[in-house]
Design an enzyme around this catalytic site. Structure first.
Site, mmCIF file in Angstrom:
data_model
loop_
_atom_site.group_PDB
_atom_site.id
_atom_site.type_symbol
_atom_site.label_atom_id
_atom_site.label_comp_id
_atom_site.label_asym_id
_atom_site.label_seq_id
_atom_site.Cartn_x
_atom_site.Cartn_y
_atom_site.Cartn_z
ATOM 1 N N ASP A 291 -8.568 -5.174 -5.080
ATOM 2 C CA ASP A 291 -9.180 -3.591 -5.094
ATOM 3 C C ASP A 291 -7.916 -2.966 -4.717
ATOM 4 O OD1 ASP A 291 -9.891 -0.993 -4.155
ATOM 5 O OD2 ASP A 291 -11.894 -1.965 -3.688
ATOM 6 N N LYS B 121 -10.564 8.059 -5.485
ATOM 7 C CA LYS B 121 -9.802 8.343 -4.307
ATOM 8 C C LYS B 121 -8.399 8.871 -5.217
ATOM 9 C CE LYS B 121 -13.160 6.684 -2.403
ATOM 10 N NZ LYS B 121 -13.127 5.275 -1.869
HETATM 11 C C1 LIG Z 1 -14.343 4.514 -1.879
HETATM 12 C C2 LIG Z 1 -14.086 2.805 -2.099
HETATM 13 C C3 LIG Z 1 -14.494 1.924 -3.027
HETATM 14 C C4 LIG Z 1 -16.027 2.609 -3.363
HETATM 15 O O1 LIG Z 1 -15.836 3.668 -4.648
HETATM 16 P P1 LIG Z 1 -16.925 4.889 -4.982
HETATM 17 O O2 LIG Z 1 -16.076 5.543 -5.962
HETATM 18 O O3 LIG Z 1 -16.968 5.608 -3.262
HETATM 19 O O4 LIG Z 1 -18.059 4.066 -5.333
HETATM 20 C C5 LIG Z 1 -14.315 0.661 -3.197
HETATM 21 N N1 LIG Z 1 -13.024 0.472 -2.548
HETATM 22 C C6 LIG Z 1 -12.427 1.043 -1.824
HETATM 23 C C7 LIG Z 1 -11.199 0.434 -1.245
HETATM 24 C C8 LIG Z 1 -12.732 2.290 -1.494
HETATM 25 O O5 LIG Z 1 -11.987 3.322 -0.785
#
Ligand SMILES: *Cc1c(COP(=O)(O)O)cnc(C)c1O
Length: 380
Positions: A170, A195
């Site tokens: 991720d 983000k």
């Molecule tokens: C926010 C986030 C997610 C999930 O994403 P959404 O767009 O809110 O569904 C997954 N991994 C990380 C590291 C995040 O900050």
């Protein structure tokens, strides 16, 4: 072509004859066929849409992948990814994951027969000792959320390749501008495009990126079948956000470093977790695999009272979940992002009532420090 140029021009395919500089929003569910058994290349927007395709090609290239799929959220990307696995499969994951990923794995994937081991993935030996014949993947976040621990991606990839296990990273916190996991040996990259990629706290999005054709085919099949695709308008918002990714990351990181240094000197701040500080335990590994440290800071205050006071008194910085946008946000992991993680797990990690997480935005660092100062000191 340089990364920052590519962010702006993407794959530079022209979709119409008007000369439009901005990629058109193809707000259509379906596409007419020119003749029987003929296709324009587009049949139905769940399968592909020209606006989304432009975004996907751009993200694939930025991550050094061959294919990217754009989803309606980061969680829908990860939930779709879980469809690769079958009952009885085992996955090793970081014990300091984004709370939503932890909730998906524990509450839904486990019910569907997938088994998880949550380990500190910064220690390769902990990953290795949990690999068994059913292990199919290792899922990591680096730096982790919210404790900012770094995992050595190429060291883990050597291990996963030796065992024939997928490595999933991720990459939400650093984005491909600072870190390219596929180059470091990862098999699949996931993103919350909500983000830093989108960058404006206005759109939910997610991505899966791969560089292997077989994986791309399997994931594309699940993607078109389950249908959590990004809409044309939201795809366009992501295309627009990515245009400024490089400048935003640089400035947000510069602000974050200035704020982290300032926090260190505050009496009511007992610990500052920012990978960009040379005193951070993982600073060196981070430098080896990433070209930057990002704009996420966690810090421990001296008491729960101080933490709550900061949340109530900040005025410029907003007390809200999420991160990576131009607006600075502060969150309380224990009550928000990590509310569903068992207390014992949280306490062992240092995620407690005193810990705050700050996503540093694009405002002036001086103004942000001023806001934090009045919030910490309790002046009115
Ligand atoms: C926010 C986030 C997610 C999930 O994403 P959404 O767009 O809110 O569904 C997954 N991994 C990380 C590291 C995040 O900050």
């Amino acid at each position: 072509m340089d990364f920052s140029t590519f962010c702006i021009h993407g794959n530079n395919e022209k979709h119409d004859r008007t000369g439009a500089v901005s990629v058109p929003i193809f707000q259509t569910a379906t596409f007419a066929h020119p003749g029987v058994e003929q296709s324009t290349g587009y049949d139905y927007s769940r399968l592909q849409n020209p606006t989304r395709e432009h975004l996907e090609k751009t993200v694939a290239k930025l991550e050094d992948g061959t294919d990217a799929m754009a989803f309606s959220s980061g969680m829908s990307a990860i939930a779709t990814l879980m469809e690769l696995f079958s009952p009885g499969d085992h996955i090793i994951a970081s014990d300091d994951l984004y709370g939503g990923s932890h909730r998906l794995f524990r509450s839904i994937s486990e019910k569907n027969g997938i088994n998880f081991s949550f380990v500190n993935t910064s220690h390769i030996s902990q990953i290795e000792s949990h690999i068994n014949p059913q292990t199919k993947a290792v899922f990591i976040e680096t730096p982790t959320n919210p404790m900012m621990q770094v995992t050595d991606i190429s060291a883990v990839s050597k291990l996963t390749k030796r065992h024939g296990v997928l490595l999933i990273v991720d990459n939400t916190f650093l984005t491909p501008y600072y870190q390219k996991p596929l180059q470091l040996g990862a098999d699949i990259v996931t993103h919350s495009g909500t983000k830093f990629l989108g960058g404006h706290n206005d759109t939910l999005a997610g991505f899966l990126v791969v560089s292997d054709n077989d994986l791309s085919e399997k994931l594309r099949f699940i993607y078109k079948t389950t249908g959590a695709c990004l809409s044309p308008l939201d795809s366009w918002l992501l295309i627009r956000g990515i245009k400024t990714l490089a400048v935003r990351m640089d400035k947000q990181q510069q602000n974050a470093l200035q704020i982290a240094r300032w926090l260190l000197s505050q009496e009511k701040v007992k610990a500052v977790h920012y990978v960009g500080l040379p005193t951070h335990p993982d600073h060196k590994i981070s430098k080896k695999q990433a070209t930057g440290f990002g704009a996420m800071i966690s810090f421990a205050t001296d008491s729960e009272e101080t933490a709550r006071q900061v949340l109530e008194r900040v005025t410029l910085i907003q007390y809200a979940e999420s991160l990576g946008g131009v607006e600075s946000l502060i969150t309380y992991p224990i009550l928000q992002t990590h509310a569903d993680v068992p207390k014992a797990v949280l306490e062992a990690k240092g995620i407690n009532e005193k810990l705050l997480r700050l996503s540093v935005g694009l405002e002036s660092a001086e103004d942000l420090i001023c806001d934090l100062k009045q919030a910490l000191e309790g002046q009115h």
